[in-house]
Write a protein that holds these residues in place. Structure first.
Motif, PDB file in Angstrom:
ATOM      1  N   ALA A 135     -12.246   2.502  -4.216  1.00 31.99           N
ATOM      2  CA  ALA A 135     -12.950   3.494  -5.039  1.00 31.99           C
ATOM      3  C   ALA A 135     -12.183   4.816  -5.083  1.00 31.99           C
ATOM      4  CB  ALA A 135     -14.376   3.724  -4.521  1.00 31.99           C
ATOM      5  N   GLY A 136     -10.869   4.711  -4.962  1.00 31.13           N
ATOM      6  CA  GLY A 136     -10.025   5.906  -4.986  1.00 31.13           C
ATOM      7  C   GLY A 136      -9.869   6.581  -3.644  1.00 31.13           C
ATOM      8  N   TYR A 137     -10.521   6.079  -2.611  1.00 36.36           N
ATOM      9  CA  TYR A 137     -10.469   6.693  -1.283  1.00 36.36           C
ATOM     10  C   TYR A 137      -9.498   5.941  -0.372  1.00 36.36           C
ATOM     11  CZ  TYR A 137     -14.910   8.924  -2.648  1.00 36.36           C
ATOM     12  OH  TYR A 137     -15.886   9.644  -3.280  1.00 36.36           O
ATOM     13  N   PRO A 138      -8.801   6.651   0.516  1.00 36.91           N
ATOM     14  CA  PRO A 138      -7.888   5.976   1.445  1.00 36.91           C
ATOM     15  C   PRO A 138      -8.655   5.174   2.488  1.00 36.91           C
ATOM     16  CG  PRO A 138      -8.014   8.316   1.949  1.00 36.91           C
ATOM     17  CD  PRO A 138      -8.773   8.120   0.677  1.00 36.91           C
ATOM     18  N   VAL A 139      -8.063   4.045   2.882  1.00 36.17           N
ATOM     19  CA  VAL A 139      -8.613   3.193   3.941  1.00 36.17           C
ATOM     20  C   VAL A 139      -7.603   3.159   5.088  1.00 36.17           C
ATOM     21  CG1 VAL A 139      -9.405   0.884   4.573  1.00 36.17           C
ATOM     22  CG2 VAL A 139      -9.870   1.775   2.271  1.00 36.17           C
ATOM     23  N   HIS A 140      -8.018   3.651   6.250  1.00 42.81           N
ATOM     24  CA  HIS A 140      -7.161   3.629   7.430  1.00 42.81           C
ATOM     25  C   HIS A 140      -7.510   2.392   8.249  1.00 42.81           C
ATOM     26  CE1 HIS A 140      -4.685   5.291  10.693  1.00 42.81           C
ATOM     27  NE2 HIS A 140      -5.587   4.727  11.483  1.00 42.81           N
ATOM     28  N   SER A 141      -6.580   1.452   8.360  1.00 44.93           N
ATOM     29  CA  SER A 141      -6.813   0.222   9.106  1.00 44.93           C
ATOM     30  C   SER A 141      -6.371   0.383  10.554  1.00 44.93           C
ATOM     31  CB  SER A 141      -6.035  -0.940   8.475  1.00 44.93           C
ATOM     32  OG  SER A 141      -6.463  -1.162   7.149  1.00 44.93           O
ATOM     33  N   VAL A 142      -7.212  -0.090  11.468  1.00 45.24           N
ATOM     34  CA  VAL A 142      -6.857  -0.085  12.889  1.00 45.24           C
ATOM     35  C   VAL A 142      -6.593  -1.515  13.334  1.00 45.24           C
ATOM     36  CG1 VAL A 142      -8.261   1.968  13.313  1.00 45.24           C
ATOM     37  CG2 VAL A 142      -9.247  -0.288  13.682  1.00 45.24           C
ATOM     38  N   THR A 143      -5.873  -1.655  14.428  1.00 42.84           N
ATOM     39  CA  THR A 143      -5.565  -2.975  14.963  1.00 42.84           C
ATOM     40  C   THR A 143      -6.857  -3.731  15.275  1.00 42.84           C
ATOM     41  OG1 THR A 143      -3.557  -2.110  15.963  1.00 42.84           O
ATOM     42  CG2 THR A 143      -4.367  -4.213  16.804  1.00 42.84           C
ATOM     43  N   SER A 144      -6.886  -5.021  14.915  1.00 41.85           N
ATOM     44  CA  SER A 144      -8.080  -5.818  15.147  1.00 41.85           C
ATOM     45  C   SER A 144      -7.714  -7.163  15.752  1.00 41.85           C
ATOM     46  CB  SER A 144      -8.849  -6.034  13.836  1.00 41.85           C
ATOM     47  OG  SER A 144      -8.091  -6.851  12.947  1.00 41.85           O
ATOM     48  N   VAL A 145      -8.717  -7.812  16.336  1.00 40.77           N
ATOM     49  CA  VAL A 145      -8.547  -9.161  16.886  1.00 40.77           C
ATOM     50  C   VAL A 145      -9.645 -10.044  16.310  1.00 40.77           C
ATOM     51  CG1 VAL A 145      -7.446  -8.394  19.016  1.00 40.77           C
ATOM     52  CG2 VAL A 145      -9.936  -8.580  18.928  1.00 40.77           C
ATOM     53  N   PRO A 146      -9.350 -11.339  16.106  1.00 40.64           N
ATOM     54  CA  PRO A 146     -10.381 -12.233  15.569  1.00 40.64           C
ATOM     55  C   PRO A 146     -11.354 -12.671  16.662  1.00 40.64           C
ATOM     56  CG  PRO A 146      -8.323 -13.422  15.884  1.00 40.64           C
ATOM     57  CD  PRO A 146      -8.036 -11.996  16.235  1.00 40.64           C
TER      58      PRO A 146
END
Length: 384
Positions: A55-66
């Motif tokens: 929606a035009g906004y930045p998404v900051h992804s953090v490290t994840s685990v399944p």
């Protein structure tokens, strides 16, 4: 207003938390607010990646685990760095459990007002999967939830049942905030769509009454109850969704149709093909798919527990059944699929639609922004 949203789930995962966050972002954009998302990331080799913007906004992804087919974001000090750079007026934490806990801790340390949105009945899920120790582990989960939400300036519950649970377990500063629905996408007119009609001919070649379910195919959804409906004459079950229980359900429901994961127009057409919507889970804090079904003009049959209590009026927009009584689901469905019941289903569906259109996402996000302001005011008072 500058809003940072910390969410335990985001695209490409599709679930109630993701949907809610996406709709909030779209409507914040329409109102001219600024926002940033902090969410679990996907691995570089994943076929579908977490988007860099929405929606035009930045998404900051953090490290994840399944963990059991979910991505769990790992808490780290990078959240503080992101917050220092963005300088939000308020933090919105969606269904806090791991990453959200870190977000709330960081918000409190930095003096950022926070709103926590309670969406998942984790104690009930834990009780279901903990065997004889279920009650003990559920009480431990409530202690954890209370500890989490004590850090928030305001906690929002999606239904009166969830609000009662939070208060009964001493979670402070709670208020009611429901969920919106896209009443344009999910609309009774979808039944007239040529692709919907083709789908219906394929699913009901002999004029069967189609009983539809939409959601994750997983143990916590208690889909074993659908076996009752496999014996209701003149009907066919149609399940939309994926999950670890699919193979078992295919063996238990040999006559059912499994459409897999559907999105957007395809999902709306699936609703449009149904005659009646059925839901089985007793651990829903709200029940977004029930609301989508109502918007599509369908009567709903659901357990008399949790979120459905707010969404279904017995005999008016659908039926509620006692989940502890064997055969109660089938008993609730049979009168609505009997010969000559189409007019009753139509009347219920029209009333369900009339009520649900009042819960548009624009209206719900206006309420949410008011809750943000309340949290900001409460935080200012506590600092003073």
């Amino acid at each position: 207003m500058r809003v940072v949203i910390v969410t335990e789930s985001f695209l490409p995962a599709l679930n109630g938390v993701t949907t809610s966050v996406c709709k909030v972002l779209e409507n914040l954009r329409a109102r001219g607010h600024d926002a940033l998302v902090i969410a679990p990331g996907t691995s570089p080799w994943s076929p579908t990646m977490t988007p860099e913007r929405y929606a035009g906004y930045p998404v900051h992804s953090v490290t994840s685990v399944p963990v059991r087919q979910f991505r769990v974001g790992l808490p780290s000090y990078e959240i503080e760095t992101v917050l220092h750079r963005f300088r939000p007026d308020v933090m919105h934490v969606a269904s806090p459990f791991v990453l959200g806990v870190r977000g709330l801790t960081a918000a409190r340390a930095l003096g950022i007002p926070s709103v926590a949105v309670y969406q998942t009945d984790m104690p009930s899920y834990i009780r279901q999967h903990s065997g004889p120790a279920g009650n003990l582990t559920a009480r431990a989960a409530w202690r954890w939830i209370r500890r989490i939400h004590q850090q928030a300036d305001l906690t929002l519950a999606p239904s009166t049942a969830a609000l009662h649970d939070l208060r009964a377990n001493d979670v402070p500063r709670v208020a009611l905030w429901g969920r919106g629905v896209d009443a344009d996408l999910f609309h009774p007119d979808r039944r007239e769509d040529p692709q919907t009609q083709a789908l219906r001919r394929r699913l009901a070649p002999h004029g069967e009454v189609l009983l539809g379910y939409v959601g994750r195919l997983a143990p916590e959804k208690e889909l074993h109850r659908l076996v009752e409906l496999a014996r209701v004459p003149g009907t066919r079950l149609v399940l939309v969704g994926e999950g670890p229980s699919r193979e078992l359900l295919e063996s238990q429901l040999p006559g059912a149709a499994f459409l897999g994961r559907q999105e957007g127009l395809d999902l709306a057409r699936a609703y449009g093909a149904f005659d009646l919507f059925v839901h089985t889970g007793t651990r829903e804090t709200f029940g977004q798919t029930l609301q989508e079904a109502a918007a599509a003009g369908l009567p709903v049959v659901a357990p008399a527990r949790g979120g459905p209590l707010d969404l279904v009026e017995v005999g008016v927009t659908g039926q509620l059944f006692d989940p502890d009584a064997p055969g109660a689901l089938a008993a609730a469905v049979r009168p609505l699929v009997a010969p000559g019941a189409a007019a009753q289903r139509g009347a219920m569906g029209r009333e369900a639609r009339r009520r649900v259109v009042e819960r548009s996402w624009p209206a719900l996000v206006d309420q949410l922004v008011d809750h943000y302001a309340t949290a900001m005011g409460a935080a200012a008072v506590s600092v003073a």
